[in-house]
Design a protein around this motif. Sequence first.
Motif, PDB file in Angstrom:
ATOM      1  N   ASP A 139      25.564  -7.130  -3.157  1.00  0.00           N
ATOM      2  CA  ASP A 139      25.434  -5.735  -3.557  1.00  0.00           C
ATOM      3  C   ASP A 139      24.011  -5.481  -4.028  1.00  0.00           C
ATOM      4  OD1 ASP A 139      25.676  -3.194  -4.536  1.00  0.00           O
ATOM      5  OD2 ASP A 139      27.042  -3.702  -6.174  1.00  0.00           O
ATOM      6  N   GLN A 140      23.281  -4.642  -3.284  1.00  0.00           N
ATOM      7  CA  GLN A 140      21.933  -4.295  -3.727  1.00  0.00           C
ATOM      8  C   GLN A 140      21.898  -2.941  -4.441  1.00  0.00           C
ATOM      9  OE1 GLN A 140      19.062  -3.536  -0.586  1.00  0.00           O
ATOM     10  NE2 GLN A 140      20.667  -3.390   0.946  1.00  0.00           N
ATOM     11  N   ASP A 141      23.082  -2.380  -4.722  1.00  0.00           N
ATOM     12  CA  ASP A 141      23.214  -1.100  -5.429  1.00  0.00           C
ATOM     13  C   ASP A 141      22.363  -0.038  -4.751  1.00  0.00           C
ATOM     14  OD1 ASP A 141      23.814   0.907  -7.179  1.00  0.00           O
ATOM     15  OD2 ASP A 141      23.168  -0.146  -8.994  1.00  0.00           O
ATOM     16  N   SER A 185      21.625   3.298  -6.467  1.00  0.00           N
ATOM     17  CA  SER A 185      20.560   3.198  -7.464  1.00  0.00           C
ATOM     18  C   SER A 185      19.186   3.174  -6.804  1.00  0.00           C
ATOM     19  CB  SER A 185      20.752   1.935  -8.306  1.00  0.00           C
ATOM     20  OG  SER A 185      19.657   1.728  -9.184  1.00  0.00           O
ATOM     21  N   LEU A 186      19.076   2.488  -5.657  1.00  0.00           N
ATOM     22  CA  LEU A 186      17.807   2.479  -4.924  1.00  0.00           C
ATOM     23  C   LEU A 186      17.420   3.906  -4.518  1.00  0.00           C
ATOM     24  CD1 LEU A 186      18.185  -0.618  -2.547  1.00  0.00           C
ATOM     25  CD2 LEU A 186      16.835  -0.459  -4.646  1.00  0.00           C
ATOM     26  N   GLY A 187      18.407   4.697  -4.115  1.00  0.00           N
ATOM     27  CA  GLY A 187      18.132   6.077  -3.743  1.00  0.00           C
ATOM     28  C   GLY A 187      17.628   6.899  -4.916  1.00  0.00           C
ATOM     29  N   ARG A 188      18.252   6.703  -6.076  1.00  0.00           N
ATOM     30  CA  ARG A 188      17.794   7.436  -7.263  1.00  0.00           C
ATOM     31  C   ARG A 188      16.364   7.043  -7.627  1.00  0.00           C
ATOM     32  NH1 ARG A 188      23.247   6.373  -9.009  1.00  0.00           N
ATOM     33  NH2 ARG A 188      22.527   4.537 -10.154  1.00  0.00           N
ATOM     34  N   LEU A 189      16.079   5.738  -7.588  1.00  0.00           N
ATOM     35  CA  LEU A 189      14.729   5.267  -7.898  1.00  0.00           C
ATOM     36  C   LEU A 189      13.713   5.810  -6.898  1.00  0.00           C
ATOM     37  CD1 LEU A 189      15.455   1.519  -8.790  1.00  0.00           C
ATOM     38  CD2 LEU A 189      14.689   3.309 -10.366  1.00  0.00           C
ATOM     39  N   GLY A 191       0.780  -1.227   0.000  1.00  0.00           N
ATOM     40  CA  GLY A 191       0.000   0.000   0.000  1.00  0.00           C
ATOM     41  C   GLY A 191       0.808   1.272   0.000  1.00  0.00           C
ATOM     42  N   VAL A 192       2.153   1.156   0.011  1.00  0.00           N
ATOM     43  CA  VAL A 192       3.041   2.327   0.048  1.00  0.00           C
ATOM     44  C   VAL A 192       4.039   2.215  -1.094  1.00  0.00           C
ATOM     45  CG1 VAL A 192       4.790   3.557   1.406  1.00  0.00           C
ATOM     46  CG2 VAL A 192       2.814   2.535   2.555  1.00  0.00           C
ATOM     47  N   ASP A 193       4.336   3.336  -1.755  1.00  0.00           N
ATOM     48  CA  ASP A 193       5.382   3.317  -2.788  1.00  0.00           C
ATOM     49  C   ASP A 193       6.669   2.781  -2.176  1.00  0.00           C
ATOM     50  OD1 ASP A 193       3.847   4.436  -4.861  1.00  0.00           O
ATOM     51  OD2 ASP A 193       4.193   6.459  -4.114  1.00  0.00           O
ATOM     52  N   SER A 194       7.259   1.767  -2.815  1.00  0.00           N
ATOM     53  CA  SER A 194       8.430   1.092  -2.248  1.00  0.00           C
ATOM     54  C   SER A 194       9.472   0.834  -3.323  1.00  0.00           C
ATOM     55  CB  SER A 194       8.034  -0.249  -1.611  1.00  0.00           C
ATOM     56  OG  SER A 194       6.996  -0.087  -0.667  1.00  0.00           O
ATOM     57  N   VAL A 195      10.735   0.930  -2.906  1.00  0.00           N
ATOM     58  CA  VAL A 195      11.868   0.614  -3.779  1.00  0.00           C
ATOM     59  C   VAL A 195      12.808  -0.276  -2.982  1.00  0.00           C
ATOM     60  CG1 VAL A 195      13.819   1.540  -5.064  1.00  0.00           C
ATOM     61  CG2 VAL A 195      11.672   2.812  -5.012  1.00  0.00           C
ATOM     62  N   VAL A 208      11.454  -3.379  -7.673  1.00  0.00           N
ATOM     63  CA  VAL A 208      12.414  -4.340  -7.114  1.00  0.00           C
ATOM     64  C   VAL A 208      13.554  -4.510  -8.108  1.00  0.00           C
ATOM     65  CG1 VAL A 208      12.770  -6.666  -6.235  1.00  0.00           C
ATOM     66  CG2 VAL A 208      10.557  -5.545  -5.900  1.00  0.00           C
ATOM     67  N   GLN A 209      14.799  -4.367  -7.640  1.00  0.00           N
ATOM     68  CA  GLN A 209      15.935  -4.621  -8.523  1.00  0.00           C
ATOM     69  C   GLN A 209      16.737  -5.809  -8.006  1.00  0.00           C
ATOM     70  OE1 GLN A 209      18.096  -0.908  -8.720  1.00  0.00           O
ATOM     71  NE2 GLN A 209      19.265  -1.308  -6.879  1.00  0.00           N
ATOM     72  N   GLN A 210      17.418  -6.463  -8.918  1.00  0.00           N
ATOM     73  CA  GLN A 210      18.116  -7.696  -8.593  1.00  0.00           C
ATOM     74  C   GLN A 210      19.503  -7.418  -8.008  1.00  0.00           C
ATOM     75  OE1 GLN A 210      16.713 -10.870  -8.741  1.00  0.00           O
ATOM     76  NE2 GLN A 210      14.954  -9.513  -9.016  1.00  0.00           N
ATOM     77  N   PRO A 211      19.872  -8.125  -6.947  1.00  0.00           N
ATOM     78  CA  PRO A 211      21.184  -7.934  -6.316  1.00  0.00           C
ATOM     79  C   PRO A 211      22.266  -8.750  -7.017  1.00  0.00           C
ATOM     80  CG  PRO A 211      19.932  -9.531  -5.077  1.00  0.00           C
ATOM     81  CD  PRO A 211      19.036  -9.091  -6.206  1.00  0.00           C
ATOM     82  N   THR A 212      23.502  -8.482  -6.643  1.00  0.00           N
ATOM     83  CA  THR A 212      24.658  -9.177  -7.224  1.00  0.00           C
ATOM     84  C   THR A 212      25.569  -9.661  -6.097  1.00  0.00           C
ATOM     85  OG1 THR A 212      24.578  -7.690  -9.131  1.00  0.00           O
ATOM     86  CG2 THR A 212      26.601  -8.962  -8.815  1.00  0.00           C
ATOM     87  N   LEU A 213      26.047 -10.899  -6.199  1.00  0.00           N
ATOM     88  CA  LEU A 213      26.994 -11.421  -5.206  1.00  0.00           C
ATOM     89  C   LEU A 213      28.395 -10.898  -5.496  1.00  0.00           C
ATOM     90  CD1 LEU A 213      27.492 -13.389  -2.804  1.00  0.00           C
ATOM     91  CD2 LEU A 213      28.062 -15.112  -4.527  1.00  0.00           C
TER      92      LEU A 213
END
Length: 355
Positions: free
Chosen positions: A308-310, A313-317, A172-176, A337-342
């Motif tokens: 790494d969840q970048d 980039s989450l902040g920009r989104l 119910g809330v805008d989420s990134v 939702v963005q994909q993380p990297t090991l």
Amino acid sequence: MTAESGARGGSRGGETPAGASPARVTMEDVARRAGVSRSLVSIAYRGVPGVSDETRDAIFEAARAIGYTPNSIASRLASRNRESVGFYLLDLRNSVYVDVFDGVREVTGERGTTVVLGVGETHGSEDRAGLTALMSSQADVIIATGLLLPDAEILELSRQRPLVSVTRQVPGVDSVSSDDEAGATLVTEHLLALGHRRIAHLAAPDIGGRSPRADAYARTMRKAGLEPRMLTAGFTQSSASAAARSLLSSPAPGERPTAIFATNDVTALGVIEAAHELGLRIPRDLSVAGYDDTAAAALAPISLTSVDQDARSLGRLAASAAFARLASPSAPVVARVQQPTLRPRRSTAPPPSAA
């Protein structure tokens, strides 16, 4: 945050008697000195049309005479012609939230938007008070990262002022956010592929009844035919160190974990601290992995395997989502939702038996 700032002496003319503490000069003082209303003083400082050049000059001259200095942040927030964003973060000691903030600033800086900062506590008791304070600052929209409040409370607050949740999905809330289940699966599979079978997880307290990283770890372990071993710790390095010592203090080497996956990099550092205190070498005796891929993880002496969840980039989104909400208040809620990297590093290696 105050609407005005400055110094006023105890006598007329702005002079402060020796030994006296200077008092604050306000817009009311300027208005009285210039013989105008306070609202006219505010309009003059905000540069809004409606004040003659003669009146504006008189206001500024009165302000100089009594030593009034406007608060530029308050002036911007008072102007409805300018957007303002409140940014709330859980903990300044965890640099992943600072990375999110850097991403937010990249977007707000391009728009010339004022950002007002609020900071919470790792036990979450300050979340509601901090968000309420940001809302009272007249910020147009709130971006909050690391919230520990229940979903229902966040949803309630979002009805008072537009709110974007970062690093956590809130219905119910805008989420990134990053896909925490995918990231936890990546790091657990990495440890399994190295040959570890006694893998423990240092988990964070449940938030809203959900623990996606812990759930993904447990599911991956069971899929490999292994029993999960989890211990909940707080969000601080010291609480993680204490929890790790209890995990690693087993007198029987065959019972002690050969690898620990910590819920974030801060708690992973707590695990490393405990291992050193117990005389365990990393990664020869114990592999350690974290989550967030903070700046500390990449330091050569630490070289921590992390996810790494970048965050930048989450902040920009999040900032883009915030401005989109201001532009379209009735638009459907967005969950990105963005994909993380090991990021494998030297803190993980095959277990002692394999070596």
